[in-house]
Design a protein around this motif. Structure first.
Motif, PDB file in Angstrom:
ATOM      1  N   ILE A 108     114.159  91.389  57.709  1.00 48.65           N
ATOM      2  CA  ILE A 108     113.099  90.625  58.371  1.00 48.65           C
ATOM      3  C   ILE A 108     113.296  89.136  58.100  1.00 48.65           C
ATOM      4  CG2 ILE A 108     110.622  90.144  58.376  1.00 48.65           C
ATOM      5  CD1 ILE A 108     110.257  93.229  57.819  1.00 48.65           C
ATOM      6  N   ALA A 109     113.458  88.780  56.824  1.00 49.91           N
ATOM      7  CA  ALA A 109     113.657  87.370  56.475  1.00 49.91           C
ATOM      8  C   ALA A 109     114.956  86.835  57.080  1.00 49.91           C
ATOM      9  CB  ALA A 109     113.671  87.203  54.956  1.00 49.91           C
ATOM     10  N   ALA A 110     116.022  87.622  57.041  1.00 49.34           N
ATOM     11  CA  ALA A 110     117.310  87.186  57.589  1.00 49.34           C
ATOM     12  C   ALA A 110     117.217  86.938  59.091  1.00 49.34           C
ATOM     13  CB  ALA A 110     118.381  88.229  57.289  1.00 49.34           C
ATOM     14  N   SER A 111     116.471  87.775  59.777  1.00 46.75           N
ATOM     15  CA  SER A 111     116.324  87.593  61.223  1.00 46.75           C
ATOM     16  C   SER A 111     115.581  86.302  61.545  1.00 46.75           C
ATOM     17  CB  SER A 111     115.597  88.799  61.834  1.00 46.75           C
ATOM     18  OG  SER A 111     116.404  89.952  61.714  1.00 46.75           O
ATOM     19  N   VAL A 112     114.559  85.992  60.760  1.00 45.89           N
ATOM     20  CA  VAL A 112     113.831  84.733  60.955  1.00 45.89           C
ATOM     21  C   VAL A 112     114.750  83.545  60.641  1.00 45.89           C
ATOM     22  CG1 VAL A 112     111.905  83.318  60.103  1.00 45.89           C
ATOM     23  CG2 VAL A 112     111.561  85.767  60.557  1.00 45.89           C
ATOM     24  N   ILE A 113     115.487  83.633  59.526  1.00 45.26           N
ATOM     25  CA  ILE A 113     116.419  82.564  59.148  1.00 45.26           C
ATOM     26  C   ILE A 113     117.462  82.368  60.237  1.00 45.26           C
ATOM     27  CG2 ILE A 113     118.261  81.932  57.515  1.00 45.26           C
ATOM     28  CD1 ILE A 113     116.513  83.395  55.341  1.00 45.26           C
ATOM     29  N   ASP A 114     118.053  83.475  60.725  1.00 46.11           N
ATOM     30  CA  ASP A 114     119.055  83.393  61.791  1.00 46.11           C
ATOM     31  C   ASP A 114     118.473  82.797  63.070  1.00 46.11           C
ATOM     32  OD1 ASP A 114     121.211  84.404  60.391  1.00 46.11           O
ATOM     33  OD2 ASP A 114     121.071  86.425  61.229  1.00 46.11           O
ATOM     34  N   HIS A 115     117.313  83.291  63.473  1.00 45.92           N
ATOM     35  CA  HIS A 115     116.725  82.884  64.749  1.00 45.92           C
ATOM     36  C   HIS A 115     116.442  81.385  64.798  1.00 45.92           C
ATOM     37  CE1 HIS A 115     114.672  83.461  68.550  1.00 45.92           C
ATOM     38  NE2 HIS A 115     113.676  82.711  68.093  1.00 45.92           N
ATOM     39  N   PHE A 116     115.967  80.841  63.684  1.00 42.66           N
ATOM     40  CA  PHE A 116     115.614  79.422  63.656  1.00 42.66           C
ATOM     41  C   PHE A 116     116.703  78.541  63.038  1.00 42.66           C
ATOM     42  CE2 PHE A 116     111.485  81.574  63.865  1.00 42.66           C
ATOM     43  CZ  PHE A 116     110.980  80.964  65.011  1.00 42.66           C
ATOM     44  N   GLY A 117     117.781  79.163  62.555  1.00 43.16           N
ATOM     45  CA  GLY A 117     118.858  78.389  61.935  1.00 43.16           C
ATOM     46  C   GLY A 117     118.401  77.647  60.693  1.00 43.16           C
ATOM     47  N   LEU A 118     117.535  78.302  59.918  1.00 44.55           N
ATOM     48  CA  LEU A 118     117.005  77.665  58.713  1.00 44.55           C
ATOM     49  C   LEU A 118     118.121  77.423  57.694  1.00 44.55           C
ATOM     50  CD1 LEU A 118     113.714  79.757  58.301  1.00 44.55           C
ATOM     51  CD2 LEU A 118     114.023  77.543  59.440  1.00 44.55           C
ATOM     52  N   GLY A 120     120.145  75.110  57.517  1.00 43.54           N
ATOM     53  CA  GLY A 120     121.350  74.553  58.114  1.00 43.54           C
ATOM     54  C   GLY A 120     122.337  75.582  58.631  1.00 43.54           C
ATOM     55  N   LEU A 121     121.909  76.834  58.763  1.00 43.78           N
ATOM     56  CA  LEU A 121     122.811  77.879  59.246  1.00 43.78           C
ATOM     57  C   LEU A 121     122.848  77.898  60.774  1.00 43.78           C
ATOM     58  CD1 LEU A 121     121.765  80.673  56.735  1.00 43.78           C
ATOM     59  CD2 LEU A 121     123.809  79.240  56.663  1.00 43.78           C
ATOM     60  N   THR A 122     123.878  78.499  61.320  1.00 48.51           N
ATOM     61  CA  THR A 122     124.029  78.616  62.762  1.00 48.51           C
ATOM     62  C   THR A 122     122.957  79.542  63.320  1.00 48.51           C
ATOM     63  OG1 THR A 122     126.409  78.344  62.503  1.00 48.51           O
ATOM     64  CG2 THR A 122     125.648  79.245  64.595  1.00 48.51           C
ATOM     65  N   VAL A 123     122.368  79.139  64.444  1.00 51.37           N
ATOM     66  CA  VAL A 123     121.331  79.956  65.083  1.00 51.37           C
ATOM     67  C   VAL A 123     121.940  81.244  65.629  1.00 51.37           C
ATOM     68  CG1 VAL A 123     119.729  80.061  67.040  1.00 51.37           C
ATOM     69  CG2 VAL A 123     119.891  77.979  65.663  1.00 51.37           C
ATOM     70  N   GLN A 124     121.307  82.361  65.296  1.00 51.66           N
ATOM     71  CA  GLN A 124     121.658  83.688  65.819  1.00 51.66           C
ATOM     72  C   GLN A 124     120.340  84.288  66.318  1.00 51.66           C
ATOM     73  OE1 GLN A 124     124.845  84.949  65.644  1.00 51.66           O
ATOM     74  NE2 GLN A 124     125.611  83.209  64.497  1.00 51.66           N
ATOM     75  N   HIS A 125     120.110  84.196  67.617  1.00 52.71           N
ATOM     76  CA  HIS A 125     118.809  84.601  68.157  1.00 52.71           C
ATOM     77  C   HIS A 125     118.515  86.079  67.904  1.00 52.71           C
ATOM     78  CE1 HIS A 125     117.909  80.784  69.955  1.00 52.71           C
ATOM     79  NE2 HIS A 125     119.125  80.744  70.467  1.00 52.71           N
ATOM     80  N   ILE A 126     117.233  86.346  67.666  1.00 55.45           N
ATOM     81  CA  ILE A 126     116.787  87.733  67.484  1.00 55.45           C
ATOM     82  C   ILE A 126     116.933  88.450  68.815  1.00 55.45           C
ATOM     83  CG2 ILE A 126     114.798  89.212  66.995  1.00 55.45           C
ATOM     84  CD1 ILE A 126     113.827  87.101  65.017  1.00 55.45           C
ATOM     85  N   SER A 127     117.536  89.618  68.780  1.00 57.89           N
ATOM     86  CA  SER A 127     117.744  90.407  69.991  1.00 57.89           C
ATOM     87  C   SER A 127     116.884  91.660  69.934  1.00 57.89           C
ATOM     88  CB  SER A 127     119.219  90.810  70.095  1.00 57.89           C
ATOM     89  OG  SER A 127     119.559  91.680  69.026  1.00 57.89           O
TER      90      SER A 127
END
Length: 146
Positions: A108-118, A120-127
């Motif tokens: 859950i946290a990883a998906s939020v981090i990915d989706h918003f690129g928190l 400084g990480l690359t954005v990976q939108h939630i699918s």
């Protein structure tokens, strides 16, 4: 190569179940979960010093350490909370439930981090498939507890 890395990480994930179990056993000798977590981190510290010696890394430059934002030092605190919590909860709800629930929380946290690129990480939108996977895992936690 991605599948090989995934398999390696899957095997490393097995180590978390072993770590939580042996830390819980260690706590029976030490009489308190916090002591088990402390010994865990002391042994980990010694191992990391040894690995740094083997790989001949340098001591971090203090100026570089001071330049890092304060919140980046929270990783050690979060690790301590995780290890202590695992030691505390395994005797109460079991290794499978603890690890499944912690993985659910991580996803859950990883998906939020990915989706918003928190951070400084690359954005990976939630699918939709990622959401379905998380929901299936949450359902799995329910089934594991039954």
């Amino acid at each position: 190569m991605k599948i090989v890395y995934t398999i390696i990480v899957l095997l490393i994930g097995c180590l978390l179940a072993i770590q939580g179990s042996i830390n819980t056993q260690l706590t029976t000798f030490l009489k308190h979960p916090m002591q088990g977590a402390l010994v865990n981190f002391m042994v980990g510290f010694v191992c990391l010093v040894g690995l740094n010696l083997i790989f001949r890394t340098q001591i971090p430059d203090w100026e570089h350490v001071k330049a890092a934002p304060w919140y980046l030092f929270g990783g050690g605190m979060l690790g301590a909370i995780f290890v202590s919590s695992v030691i505390f909860f395994i005797p109460k709800i079991g290794v499978s439930t603890v690890l499944a629930a912690s993985i659910g929380g991580q996803l859950i946290a990883a998906s939020v981090i990915d989706h918003f690129g928190l951070f400084g990480l690359t954005v990976q939108h939630i699918s939709p498939s990622r959401i379905a996977g998380i929901l299936l895992l949450l359902g799995g936690i329910f089934l594991i507890q039954k």
